[in-house]
Scaffold this motif. Structure first.
Motif, PDB file in Angstrom:
ATOM      1  N   LEU A   1       7.558  46.033  73.326  1.00 44.72           N
ATOM      2  CA  LEU A   1       9.409  45.200  73.037  1.00 44.72           C
ATOM      3  C   LEU A   1      10.094  45.432  74.240  1.00 44.72           C
ATOM      4  CD1 LEU A   1       9.371  46.826  69.216  1.00 44.72           C
ATOM      5  CD2 LEU A   1       8.564  44.335  70.358  1.00 44.72           C
ATOM      6  N   SER A   2      11.439  44.653  74.276  1.00 46.41           N
ATOM      7  CA  SER A   2      12.350  44.263  75.817  1.00 46.41           C
ATOM      8  C   SER A   2      13.407  44.062  74.960  1.00 46.41           C
ATOM      9  CB  SER A   2      11.927  43.865  76.876  1.00 46.41           C
ATOM     10  OG  SER A   2      10.604  44.169  77.569  1.00 46.41           O
ATOM     11  N   PHE A   3      15.007  44.948  74.967  1.00 44.29           N
ATOM     12  CA  PHE A   3      15.400  44.517  74.973  1.00 44.29           C
ATOM     13  C   PHE A   3      16.575  44.250  75.666  1.00 44.29           C
ATOM     14  CE2 PHE A   3      12.852  46.299  71.215  1.00 44.29           C
ATOM     15  CZ  PHE A   3      13.733  46.510  70.136  1.00 44.29           C
ATOM     16  N   ALA A   4      17.764  43.961  75.797  1.00 41.57           N
ATOM     17  CA  ALA A   4      18.503  43.451  76.457  1.00 41.57           C
ATOM     18  C   ALA A   4      20.290  43.837  75.819  1.00 41.57           C
ATOM     19  CB  ALA A   4      18.839  43.135  78.099  1.00 41.57           C
ATOM     20  N   LEU A   5      20.743  44.015  76.513  1.00 40.96           N
ATOM     21  CA  LEU A   5      22.561  43.473  76.787  1.00 40.96           C
ATOM     22  C   LEU A   5      22.947  42.272  76.572  1.00 40.96           C
ATOM     23  CD1 LEU A   5      24.285  47.058  76.913  1.00 40.96           C
ATOM     24  CD2 LEU A   5      23.906  46.271  75.011  1.00 40.96           C
ATOM     25  N   ASN A   6      23.970  41.499  76.020  1.00 40.53           N
ATOM     26  CA  ASN A   6      24.389  40.204  75.756  1.00 40.53           C
ATOM     27  C   ASN A   6      25.693  40.624  76.752  1.00 40.53           C
ATOM     28  OD1 ASN A   6      25.911  40.910  73.784  1.00 40.53           O
ATOM     29  ND2 ASN A   6      25.092  39.429  72.831  1.00 40.53           N
ATOM     30  N   LYS A   7      26.231  39.576  77.413  1.00 39.37           N
ATOM     31  CA  LYS A   7      27.875  39.830  77.604  1.00 39.37           C
ATOM     32  C   LYS A   7      28.797  40.136  76.763  1.00 39.37           C
ATOM     33  CE  LYS A   7      27.285  35.598  80.242  1.00 39.37           C
ATOM     34  NZ  LYS A   7      27.603  34.242  80.894  1.00 39.37           N
ATOM     35  N   GLU A   8      28.796  40.154  75.110  1.00 41.71           N
ATOM     36  CA  GLU A   8      29.634  40.802  74.251  1.00 41.71           C
ATOM     37  C   GLU A   8      29.264  42.042  74.099  1.00 41.71           C
ATOM     38  OE1 GLU A   8      27.877  37.616  74.000  1.00 41.71           O
ATOM     39  OE2 GLU A   8      29.008  36.869  74.467  1.00 41.71           O
ATOM     40  N   GLY A   9      28.196  42.554  74.860  1.00 42.09           N
ATOM     41  CA  GLY A   9      27.517  44.263  74.336  1.00 42.09           C
ATOM     42  C   GLY A   9      27.121  44.421  73.489  1.00 42.09           C
ATOM     43  N   ALA A  10      26.098  43.703  72.938  1.00 40.96           N
ATOM     44  CA  ALA A  10      25.550  43.797  71.873  1.00 40.96           C
ATOM     45  C   ALA A  10      23.319  44.058  72.402  1.00 40.96           C
ATOM     46  CB  ALA A  10      25.602  42.592  70.624  1.00 40.96           C
ATOM     47  N   TRP A  11      23.143  44.181  71.328  1.00 40.20           N
ATOM     48  CA  TRP A  11      21.062  44.489  71.866  1.00 40.20           C
ATOM     49  C   TRP A  11      21.025  43.157  71.213  1.00 40.20           C
ATOM     50  CZ3 TRP A  11      19.112  47.372  75.603  1.00 40.20           C
ATOM     51  CH2 TRP A  11      19.930  48.288  75.717  1.00 40.20           C
ATOM     52  N   TYR A  12      20.308  42.430  72.035  1.00 37.15           N
ATOM     53  CA  TYR A  12      18.898  41.625  71.201  1.00 37.15           C
ATOM     54  C   TYR A  12      17.482  41.757  72.157  1.00 37.15           C
ATOM     55  CZ  TYR A  12      19.514  38.811  76.408  1.00 37.15           C
ATOM     56  OH  TYR A  12      19.422  38.992  78.052  1.00 37.15           O
ATOM     57  N   TRP A  13      16.808  41.468  71.247  1.00 41.98           N
ATOM     58  CA  TRP A  13      16.020  40.855  72.026  1.00 41.98           C
ATOM     59  C   TRP A  13      14.961  40.230  72.437  1.00 41.98           C
ATOM     60  CZ3 TRP A  13      10.736  39.108  67.827  1.00 41.98           C
ATOM     61  CH2 TRP A  13       9.933  39.266  68.087  1.00 41.98           C
TER      62      TRP A  13
ATOM     63  N   ASN B   1      18.985  45.078  64.280  1.00 43.09           N
ATOM     64  CA  ASN B   1      19.818  45.793  63.928  1.00 43.09           C
ATOM     65  C   ASN B   1      20.032  46.777  64.824  1.00 43.09           C
ATOM     66  OD1 ASN B   1      20.911  48.776  62.830  1.00 43.09           O
ATOM     67  ND2 ASN B   1      19.794  48.467  61.109  1.00 43.09           N
ATOM     68  N   GLN B   2      21.089  47.010  65.330  1.00 39.81           N
ATOM     69  CA  GLN B   2      22.186  47.816  66.642  1.00 39.81           C
ATOM     70  C   GLN B   2      21.572  48.993  66.969  1.00 39.81           C
ATOM     71  OE1 GLN B   2      23.769  44.928  69.556  1.00 39.81           O
ATOM     72  NE2 GLN B   2      22.647  44.340  68.395  1.00 39.81           N
ATOM     73  N   ASP B   3      20.944  49.795  65.465  1.00 39.93           N
ATOM     74  CA  ASP B   3      21.247  51.090  65.767  1.00 39.93           C
ATOM     75  C   ASP B   3      20.022  51.256  66.187  1.00 39.93           C
ATOM     76  OD1 ASP B   3      23.915  50.806  63.781  1.00 39.93           O
ATOM     77  OD2 ASP B   3      22.986  50.959  62.124  1.00 39.93           O
ATOM     78  N   TYR B   4      19.415  51.010  66.505  1.00 45.40           N
ATOM     79  CA  TYR B   4      17.605  51.419  66.469  1.00 45.40           C
ATOM     80  C   TYR B   4      18.030  51.425  68.303  1.00 45.40           C
ATOM     81  CZ  TYR B   4      15.220  50.739  61.972  1.00 45.40           C
ATOM     82  OH  TYR B   4      15.261  50.883  61.145  1.00 45.40           O
ATOM     83  N   LEU B   5      19.004  50.294  68.670  1.00 42.40           N
ATOM     84  CA  LEU B   5      19.005  50.127  70.064  1.00 42.40           C
ATOM     85  C   LEU B   5      19.747  51.208  70.761  1.00 42.40           C
ATOM     86  CD1 LEU B   5      16.745  49.197  72.269  1.00 42.40           C
ATOM     87  CD2 LEU B   5      16.712  48.246  69.542  1.00 42.40           C
ATOM     88  N   ILE B   6      20.996  51.550  70.286  1.00 44.79           N
ATOM     89  CA  ILE B   6      22.009  52.321  69.950  1.00 44.79           C
ATOM     90  C   ILE B   6      21.455  54.501  70.668  1.00 44.79           C
ATOM     91  CG2 ILE B   6      24.105  53.831  69.279  1.00 44.79           C
ATOM     92  CD1 ILE B   6      24.756  50.188  68.408  1.00 44.79           C
ATOM     93  N   GLN B   7      20.394  53.657  69.071  1.00 46.95           N
ATOM     94  CA  GLN B   7      20.036  55.533  69.190  1.00 46.95           C
ATOM     95  C   GLN B   7      19.340  56.020  70.597  1.00 46.95           C
ATOM     96  OE1 GLN B   7      20.506  58.187  66.637  1.00 46.95           O
ATOM     97  NE2 GLN B   7      19.391  59.074  68.649  1.00 46.95           N
ATOM     98  N   MET B   8      18.245  54.620  70.422  1.00 46.05           N
ATOM     99  CA  MET B   8      17.142  54.775  71.885  1.00 46.05           C
ATOM    100  C   MET B   8      18.108  55.280  72.971  1.00 46.05           C
ATOM    101  SD  MET B   8      13.805  52.214  73.176  1.00 46.05           S
ATOM    102  CE  MET B   8      13.313  53.328  71.799  1.00 46.05           C
ATOM    103  N   ALA B   9      18.731  54.491  73.130  1.00 43.11           N
ATOM    104  CA  ALA B   9      19.580  54.762  74.199  1.00 43.11           C
ATOM    105  C   ALA B   9      20.827  56.157  74.562  1.00 43.11           C
ATOM    106  CB  ALA B   9      21.268  53.113  74.693  1.00 43.11           C
ATOM    107  N   ASN B  10      21.180  56.270  73.381  1.00 45.69           N
ATOM    108  CA  ASN B  10      21.206  57.814  73.235  1.00 45.69           C
ATOM    109  C   ASN B  10      20.583  58.748  73.379  1.00 45.69           C
ATOM    110  OD1 ASN B  10      24.011  56.903  72.789  1.00 45.69           O
ATOM    111  ND2 ASN B  10      24.041  56.882  70.523  1.00 45.69           N
ATOM    112  N   THR B  11      19.389  58.824  72.990  1.00 41.41           N
ATOM    113  CA  THR B  11      18.107  59.858  73.151  1.00 41.41           C
ATOM    114  C   THR B  11      17.763  59.846  74.734  1.00 41.41           C
ATOM    115  OG1 THR B  11      16.959  58.849  71.011  1.00 41.41           O
ATOM    116  CG2 THR B  11      15.241  60.173  72.676  1.00 41.41           C
ATOM    117  N   LEU B  12      17.690  58.186  75.229  1.00 41.92           N
ATOM    118  CA  LEU B  12      17.208  58.551  76.823  1.00 41.92           C
ATOM    119  C   LEU B  12      18.161  59.168  77.594  1.00 41.92           C
ATOM    120  CD1 LEU B  12      15.415  54.877  77.122  1.00 41.92           C
ATOM    121  CD2 LEU B  12      14.498  57.321  77.345  1.00 41.92           C
ATOM    122  N   SER B  13      19.464  59.223  77.454  1.00 41.71           N
ATOM    123  CA  SER B  13      20.783  59.889  78.497  1.00 41.71           C
ATOM    124  C   SER B  13      20.376  60.917  77.936  1.00 41.71           C
ATOM    125  CB  SER B  13      22.363  58.997  77.679  1.00 41.71           C
ATOM    126  OG  SER B  13      22.555  57.521  77.737  1.00 41.71           O
ATOM    127  N   THR B  14      20.321  61.418  76.801  1.00 42.09           N
ATOM    128  CA  THR B  14      20.698  63.275  76.401  1.00 42.09           C
ATOM    129  C   THR B  14      19.088  64.150  76.635  1.00 42.09           C
ATOM    130  OG1 THR B  14      20.156  62.635  73.850  1.00 42.09           O
ATOM    131  CG2 THR B  14      22.724  62.966  74.768  1.00 42.09           C
TER     132      THR B  14
END
Length: 345
Positions: A66-78, A87-100
């Motif tokens: 699975l691959s995801f990216a941010l669009n110009k509006e700052g929203a994640w998309y498949w 559902n943005q919550d899943y990618l936001i959580q994964m990005a937070n997990t990676l950052s910490t």
């Protein structure tokens, strides 16, 4: 020892010194790379930069990539389908997990990747920060307690880490589990007009409202204001009918459980029963702004595994699942009609 032997010994010593220096240089380079990734002090308090914001995340979880990216509006998309309602919550959580991300333990001496399931890892991840820096992770075996995993970072084979299983759990979520389910309209009884249940028979329920009092605004009172509503079927008053009350209760609590197929083929739709639906529920109701609205729920076959039925909503071709306890009253009337009222065949 003659001159020739001394020369040979000297050459051997020089060769050994060169080889030792080369090994130390390689180790120094790998150590420096590790320290650059962990921070200038070499501390493992934070493996990834906590200030990093990611613009792309791609991973293989052992069964799917699975691959995801941010669009110009700052929203994640498949990236496979940018229109997929993610559902943005899943990618936001994964990005937070990676950052910490922090290691529970670091293994630097005698660590052989193959001993930890890392020679051919079944789970891999790459994350691209907003500044373009790429970080790669490889996850191997679980620890003996099953609560952590061995991991390589950026191909540093001399340093292995043990991390919590949080990232693995997040990577294990299927793409349809990330589907942002649409909210069905709020069908409170004061909004309902007619309800048509079509299956083996067709049953129509109509709401008749008597103006028993006037609301403070001067408009006609609704049941919520204290007004009364009578439900009719074939001219008969069926307001007190237990089946009717169960139908009304289910209509006011309608909710989709999961996405089954986002862009189904005709064959998949037929397999789910939509060539000959089990039932069709059509609800005419008053929407926001006092506008006339219609909700159509098409019910297909029972799901192949588990509880519930396949359903479609209005003109949406997506196939959803709804549990049986959300549909049983509706399906019973669509199949057999009301016991106390006339049903049209």
């Amino acid at each position: 020892m003659n001159k020739r032997h001394r020369r040979t010994l000297l050459l051997l010593l020089l060769t050994a010194a060169v080889l030792t220096a080369a090994v130390l240089a390689v180790r120094s380079t790998k150590t420096r790379r590790s320290q650059e990734g962990l921070g200038s002090s070499g501390s493992t308090s934070g493996m990834m930069s906590e200030s990093a914001s990611y613009k792309a995340i791609s991973y293989h979880n052992g069964s799917a990539t699975l691959s995801f990216a941010l669009n110009k509006e700052g929203a994640w998309y498949w990236t496979d389908d940018p229109d997929f309602p993610l559902n943005q919550d899943y990618l936001i959580q994964m990005a937070n997990t990676l950052s910490t991300l922090k290691p529970q333990q670091t293994i630097t001496d005698g660590a052989a990747p193959e001993d930890y399931g890392l020679s051919e890892p079944s789970r891999t991840l790459s994350a691209t920060a907003s500044n373009g820096q790429l970080t790669t992770l490889a996850l191997g075996n679980a620890t003996s307690d099953g609560n952590s995993y061995y991991m390589l970072m950026n191909d540093w084979e001399t340093t292995l880490f043990i991390i919590s299983n949080e990232l693995v759990k997040e990577m294990s979520v299927g793409i349809y589990d990330m589907f942002l389910l649409p909210s069905l309209p709020t069908l409170t009884e004061d909004r309902l007009g007619t309800v048509t249940l079509t299956g083996a028979v067709t049953t129509e329920l109509s709401a008749f409202r008597a103006q028993t009092q006037t609301a403070e605004s001067g408009e006609e009172a609704t049941p919520e204001d204290g007004g009364s509503v009578t439900w009719l079927c074939g001219g008969a008053d069926v307001t007190a009918d237990e089946q009717v009350q169960r139908v009304l209760t289910q209509l006011t609590t309608l909710e989709l459980d999961a996405c089954v197929d986002y862009r189904p083929s005709h064959g998949a739709a037929a397999l789910c029963g939509f060539d000959a639906p089990t039932a069709t529920v059509t609800v005419n109701y008053t929407g926001d702004g006092n506008t006339a609205q219609t909700l159509t729920l098409c019910v297909g076959n029972p799901v192949l595994t588990g509880d519930g039925q396949y359903v479609r909503v209005n003109d949406d071709t997506t196939i959803y699942r709804m549990s049986a306890d959300k549909l049983d009253a509706l399906l019973a009337v669509a199949k057999s009609g009301l016991d106390t009222a006339t049903s049209e065949n």
